[in-house]
Design an enzyme around this catalytic site. Structure first.
Site, PDB file in Angstrom:
ATOM      1  CG  ASP A 258      -2.152   0.839   1.057  1.00 53.92           C
ATOM      2  OD1 ASP A 258      -2.174   1.671   0.138  1.00 53.92           O
ATOM      3  OD2 ASP A 258      -3.111   0.672   1.833  1.00 53.92           O
ATOM      4  CG  ASP A 299     -13.588   9.458  -0.357  1.00 57.34           C
ATOM      5  OD1 ASP A 299     -14.121  10.212   0.473  1.00 57.34           O
ATOM      6  OD2 ASP A 299     -13.384   8.237  -0.154  1.00 57.34           O
ATOM      7  CD  GLU A 326     -11.964  12.991   2.983  1.00 55.27           C
ATOM      8  OE1 GLU A 326     -12.775  13.014   3.929  1.00 55.27           O
ATOM      9  OE2 GLU A 326     -11.707  11.944   2.357  1.00 55.27           O
ATOM     10  CG  ASP A 410     -16.868  12.623   5.972  1.00 51.38           C
ATOM     11  OD1 ASP A 410     -17.703  11.711   5.964  1.00 51.38           O
ATOM     12  OD2 ASP A 410     -15.904  12.668   5.185  1.00 51.38           O
ATOM     13  CE  LYS A 527     -16.897  42.791  16.616  1.00 52.60           C
ATOM     14  NZ  LYS A 527     -18.262  42.364  17.030  1.00 52.60           N
ATOM     15  CB  ALA A 551     -22.388  40.742   5.286  1.00 54.46           C
TER      16      ALA A 551
END
Length: 567
Positions: A258, A299, A326, A410, A527, A551
């Protein structure tokens, strides 16, 4: 990676419902020193360029847009330096030639959640598949300002969510049909939105038992013939134990060792095998050419070598596409369970992985998530400035390859199983109100969620929104949250904030954080925190150009001011 997938088939072993959150199973470097608390007076403004601030460095001479650079962290000394190896010519040959630079100004959206595969049964869509739900919301995504949508794993899977794939070319899934998916990709592209596929290739569930009863044979009946097969001739599509790594602790393959970490629930594929890589590449090109995807979300990228990611990217969509991996390293924790002040080992591991992948893809910024949610939840906003005066996540070292996020399938939610047909939470509350949109492994504090979005949508990196936060649900809930997120996205676009934008951290104390970000078209001041007293000198009026609030909400506010026009 979809952690905690329940195994529904003997072809994949049962491994429980939780592989463990980073907090409970931290393997990173632990520190014992107490974090530095409130500073009585803020230090001079610290600029985040693209390398450490020293004479002649880009942060003082002016940032070099498009050149990913990063620090090197020495675990033995605890010192971050800028003596990392120079980027290879094929990685970023010049400031203007970074192929990924066309994505710097993008805003991503995760276009599904943990329960999307059962959305119709749970009444979360208007009696249509999840692909149909996304299709119906394309006008809203355009209005919000979304540039790329990460769609769920497309292939047939042993688990309904798609993270235990089996028949790769079978695209009729719990999310919808192959034709619905092709229509969705076509319409997204027509609207100027890039469809990205969730690519699960670290592992794969076999569909046939070998002579010993082990599930180690992949029949691949739907695989097309390879280029070396003569037309009309039969060929062996089957993958045997040779396609599984030999050190798989459960399925005991016969391939190479692996090249990454093991994934016990399903056989780990041998990416060092030429045929495996060749046929996976053919499948990716089929998804691109026949289905319509233009980018990948890799993934569980820690499960196989980063060099293979580069090969898959180069041989399919190319390094200029919106690709993200990921790669989830462990955070560092104090012995008492608190997040350590120093997260350099975490972000260094991300930089090292990106180096090995030759910067062919971006990576999710788990370091920013770790520090940000701890800072806003505990009024420890001093955490948002590292020892060098820069943001403490990957965006402080390599922002051009950092995809920031608040939550995903997740980390977010409360962990309700996707396969439940009750539509109700464990505490009896209804699904939509309860927030079971994810597995709840590392949830951003819901009451501070908008502070999280205020941060990632004003700072460098490429922000990724989460569907339940950014899209009004069918029953009208989350509409206010979606409107707030959309307002911040519009602010980001109007100001021209991008992955490589400069940020000056002006104040970082327990109960207040103030930063100024230099966009292409305007400066933005953000802020965070409950403190209301605000020194006037932080936002001076210059040349008649006033700061305008664009905003605001609980514990956050954002102002913008256009750049001065040249005479």
């Amino acid at each position: 990676m979809a952690r905690g997938i329940p195994c529904l088939n003997p072809r994949c072993i049962q491994h429980g419902t939780n592989l463990g959150s980073p907090r409970r199973h931290a393997r990173g470097v632990r520190t014992t020193g107490a974090p530095k608390r409130v500073r009585k007076s803020p230090p001079p403004s610290s600029s985040m360029g693209n390398s450490p601030s020293r004479p002649g460095s880009p942060s003082l001479a002016g940032p070099r847009a498009g050149t990913p650079t990063r620090l090197r962290y020495d675990v033995s000394t605890g010192v971050a330096t800028d003596d990392a190896p120079a980027l290879a010519p094929d990685q970023t040959p010049s400031a203007s030639a970074d192929p990924f630079s066309e994505n710097y100004a993008s805003v991503m959206l995760q276009g599904f959640h943990w329960r999307s595969c059962n959305a119709r049964e749970l009444g979360l869509t208007a009696d249509r598949s999840w692909y149909g739900e996304v299709l119906a919301n394309i006008p809203a995504l355009v209005q919000t300002g979304v540039d790329a949508v990460w769609l769920p794993p497309p292939s047939h899977s042993v688990s309904p969510e798609g993270y235990l794939p089996q028949r790769l070319y079978d695209l009729d899934s719990r999310y919808g049909t192959k034709e619905e998916l092709k229509t969705l990709c076509r319409e997204l592209k027509a609207a100027g939105i890039k469809p990205m596929a969730d690519i699960v290739i670290n592992h794969r569930c076999a569909d046939t038992q070998d002579e010993n009863g082990a599930w180690r044979i992949f029949s691949n009946v739907s695989f097309p013939p390879t280029d070396d097969v003569e037309p009309g001739k039969s060929f062996d599509r089957t993958w045997g134990p040779w396609a599984i790594v030999k050190d798989d602790p459960v399925f005991h393959g016969e391939g190479n060792s692996d090249t990454g970490e093991s994934f016990p629930p399903a056989p780990d594929l041998d990416h060092a095998n030429d045929r495996v890589r060749r046929e996976l590449t053919a499948w990716l090109n089929w998804l691109k050419n026949s289905v319509g995807f233009v980018g990948w979300r890799f993934d569980y990228a820690k499960g196989y070598g980063a060099s293979f990611v580069k090969e898959y990217v180069d041989n399919t969509v190319g390094a200029g596409a919106m690709n993200v991996a990921e790669f989830w390293p462990e955070a560092s924790w104090e012995p008492d369970g608190r997040l350590a002040l120093d997260q350099n080992p975490m972000r260094q591991s991300m930089c090292d992985w990106l180096d090995r992948a030759k910067a062919s893809t971006a990576a999710f910024d788990f370091a920013t998530k770790a520090v940000l949610q701890e800072a806003v939840a505990k009024n420890e906003l001093w955490r948002l400035r590292d020892a060098d005066g820069k943001p403490p996540g990957l965006i402080g070292w390599w922002p051009q390859r950092a995809v920031t996020f608040v939550d995903n399938h997740d980390t977010g939610g409360t962990g309700q199983a996707a396969g439940s047909d009750s539509g109700r939470m464990k505490d009896g509350s209804d699904f939509i109100g309860g927030g079971s949109y994810g597995q709840g492994h590392w949830r951003f504090p819901p009451e501070h969620r908008m502070c999280g979005y205020a941060y990632i949508l004003t700072h460098p990196g490429i922000p990724c929104l989460f569907w339940p936060h950014a899209v009004r649900m069918p029953d009208g809930r989350h509409g206010d949250m979606a409107a707030e997120v959309a307002a911040m996205v519009r602010m980001r676009k109007d100001a021209g904030i991008a992955a490589d934008s400069r940020v000056d951290i002006l104040v970082a104390e327990s109960d207040v954080y103030v930063a100024r970000v230099r966009g292409r078209h305007a400066d933005v001041t953000v802020k965070l925190g409950p403190r209301y007293d605000f020194p006037a000198e932080i936002m001076p009026t210059e040349g008649g150009r006033e700061w305008k609030m664009c905003a605001s909400g609980k514990d956050y506010a954002i102002w913008s001011r256009p750049h001065a026009t040249r005479a």
